[in-house]
Design an enzyme around this catalytic site. Structure first.
Site, PDB file in Angstrom:
ATOM      1  CB  SER A 188      31.484  42.936  34.167  1.00  0.00           C
ATOM      2  OG  SER A 188      32.773  42.748  33.690  1.00  0.00           O
TER       3      SER A 188
HETATM    4  N1  SAH Z   1      34.449  36.939  34.234  1.00  0.00           N
HETATM    5  C1  SAH Z   1      34.695  37.295  35.855  1.00  0.00           C
HETATM    6  C2  SAH Z   1      35.432  38.428  35.854  1.00  0.00           C
HETATM    7  C3  SAH Z   1      36.618  38.614  35.314  1.00  0.00           C
HETATM    8  S1  SAH Z   1      37.925  39.728  35.799  1.00  0.00           S
HETATM    9  C4  SAH Z   1      33.694  37.233  36.516  1.00  0.00           C
HETATM   10  O1  SAH Z   1      32.682  36.709  36.186  1.00  0.00           O
HETATM   11  O2  SAH Z   1      33.745  37.213  37.905  1.00  0.00           O
HETATM   12  C5  SAH Z   1      39.185  39.382  34.748  1.00  0.00           C
HETATM   13  C6  SAH Z   1      39.852  37.996  35.125  1.00  0.00           C
HETATM   14  O3  SAH Z   1      40.771  37.740  33.907  1.00  0.00           O
HETATM   15  C7  SAH Z   1      40.852  38.368  36.295  1.00  0.00           C
HETATM   16  O4  SAH Z   1      40.185  37.303  37.313  1.00  0.00           O
HETATM   17  C8  SAH Z   1      41.936  38.248  35.839  1.00  0.00           C
HETATM   18  O5  SAH Z   1      42.795  37.432  36.922  1.00  0.00           O
HETATM   19  C9  SAH Z   1      41.920  37.247  34.685  1.00  0.00           C
HETATM   20  N2  SAH Z   1      42.833  36.976  33.633  1.00  0.00           N
HETATM   21  C10 SAH Z   1      43.734  38.009  32.934  1.00  0.00           C
HETATM   22  N3  SAH Z   1      44.662  37.701  32.080  1.00  0.00           N
HETATM   23  C11 SAH Z   1      44.520  36.283  32.003  1.00  0.00           C
HETATM   24  C12 SAH Z   1      44.892  35.382  31.341  1.00  0.00           C
HETATM   25  N4  SAH Z   1      45.892  35.556  30.312  1.00  0.00           N
HETATM   26  N5  SAH Z   1      44.310  33.839  31.208  1.00  0.00           N
HETATM   27  C13 SAH Z   1      43.160  33.780  32.163  1.00  0.00           C
HETATM   28  N6  SAH Z   1      42.598  34.755  32.851  1.00  0.00           N
HETATM   29  C14 SAH Z   1      43.237  36.058  32.911  1.00  0.00           C
END
Ligand code: SAH
Length: 210
Positions: free
Chosen positions: A59
Site C-alpha cells: 500500500s
Molecule cells: N501488508 C502487505 C501488503 C499486503 S497485499 C505489505 O505490507 O506488504 C495483500 C496480501 O494479502 C497479499 O499478499 C495476499 O496474498 C494476501 N491475502 C489475500 N487473502 C488472504 C488470506 N485469506 N489470508 C492471508 N493472506 C491473504
C-alpha cells in the site's frame, strides 16, 4: 534514502493529518526500499502503492500510516496482521507493539517476508502461511487485528478473536474494487464500527473472504 523517508513522513503523512507520534516515528525508521523488488526500490517513497511479487501490492505510505494509526497500537499489545505480503506493514507494527502475528496465504510471499524481517532484525514478528480470514485461533485474543486485503464484510472469525476489552479490527470492507476502511471496536458483546476513509485493496481470498 533516509532523506526520501524523512520527506515522505513530513509531506505524505504529517501534513495530511497523521498525528500519532509513535506511528510517524516508526514509519520514519523502517527502510521501505528493503521490502520491494530491487527494480522498484526507487519507488519506495513515492506517494503510491507499489507492486510486489505474485500480483500483490504494498500500500501507499499514507494508507499504511492511516491503518496503523486506526489500530491504536500500544506498547504491550499483541497484534494480528492478515496479508503479510512484503512484510513492510508487519515491520512498522513490530516497532509499536510487543508481538506481531502475520498470516499470508501465498507461501512464497510468507517465506520472503520471514527472511526479510529476520535479516533486518524485526524479531518480534511471527509469519505463518494460511487462510487469514479464519485468523490465528491458537494465539487469540488480540488487542488489534489489521487486514491488508479487502473483505466483503468483517470476517466473523476475526471479530471473535478480538480482545473483549477494547479489541480493534481495522479492515477494508466493500466490493472487490472499492472499499471503506472500517474500524470495529469490541467491548464485551458490543461492537462499535467507525467508517474511516475510502480505499482500494486486493481481495481477501478465503473461507470468510471472497
Ligand atoms: N501488508 C502487505 C501488503 C499486503 S497485499 C505489505 O505490507 O506488504 C495483500 C496480501 O494479502 C497479499 O499478499 C495476499 O496474498 C494476501 N491475502 C489475500 N487473502 C488472504 C488470506 N485469506 N489470508 C492471508 N493472506 C491473504
Amino acid at each position: 534514502m533516509d532523506e526520501a523517508r524523512r520527506a515522505m513522513v513530513e509531506e505524505q503523512l504529517r501534513s495530511r493529518g497523521i498525528r500519532n507520534h509513535r506511528v510517524l516515528d516508526a514509519m520514519g525508521r523502517v527502510p521501505r526500499e528493503d521490502f520491494l523488488p530491487s527494480t522498484l526500490a526507487r519507488a519506495a517513497y513515492d506517494d503510491r502503492a507499489v507492486p510486489i511479487d505474485e500480483g500483490q501490492t504494498l500500500s501507499q505510505p499514507y494508507m499504511v500510516a492511516a491503518m496503523t494509526e486506526a489500530l491504536e497500537p500500544g506498547p504491550t499489545d499483541r497484534v494480528l496482521e492478515i496479508g503479510t505480503g512484503s512484510g513492510y506493514q508487519a515491520a512498522v507494527l513490530s516497532l509499536l507493539v510487543s508481538e506481531v502475528f502475520s498470516l499470508e496465504r501465498i507461501a512464497s510471499l510468507a517465506e520472503g517476508a520471514r527472511k526479510r524481517l529476520n535479516d533486518l532484525g524485526y524479531s518480534n514478528v511471527r509469519v505463518r502461511t494460511g487462510d487469514g480470514s479464519l485468523g490465528w485461533p491458537e494465539e487469540a485474543p488480540f488487542d488489534g487485528i489489521i487486514v491488508t486485503a479487502a473483505a466483503p464484510e468483517p470476517p466473523r472469525s476475526l471479530l471473535s478473536q478480538l480482545s473483549e476489552v477494547g479489541g480493534r479490527l481495522v479492515v477494508p470492507v466493500g466490493t472487490r474494487t472499492e472499499q471503506d476502511l472500517l474500524r470495529v471496536r469490541r467491548e464485551g458483546d458490543e461492537l462499535e464500527t467507525d467508517t474511516l476513509l475510502g480505499c482500494r485493496f486486493v481481495p481477501l481470498l478465503g473461507e470468510e473472504g471472497w
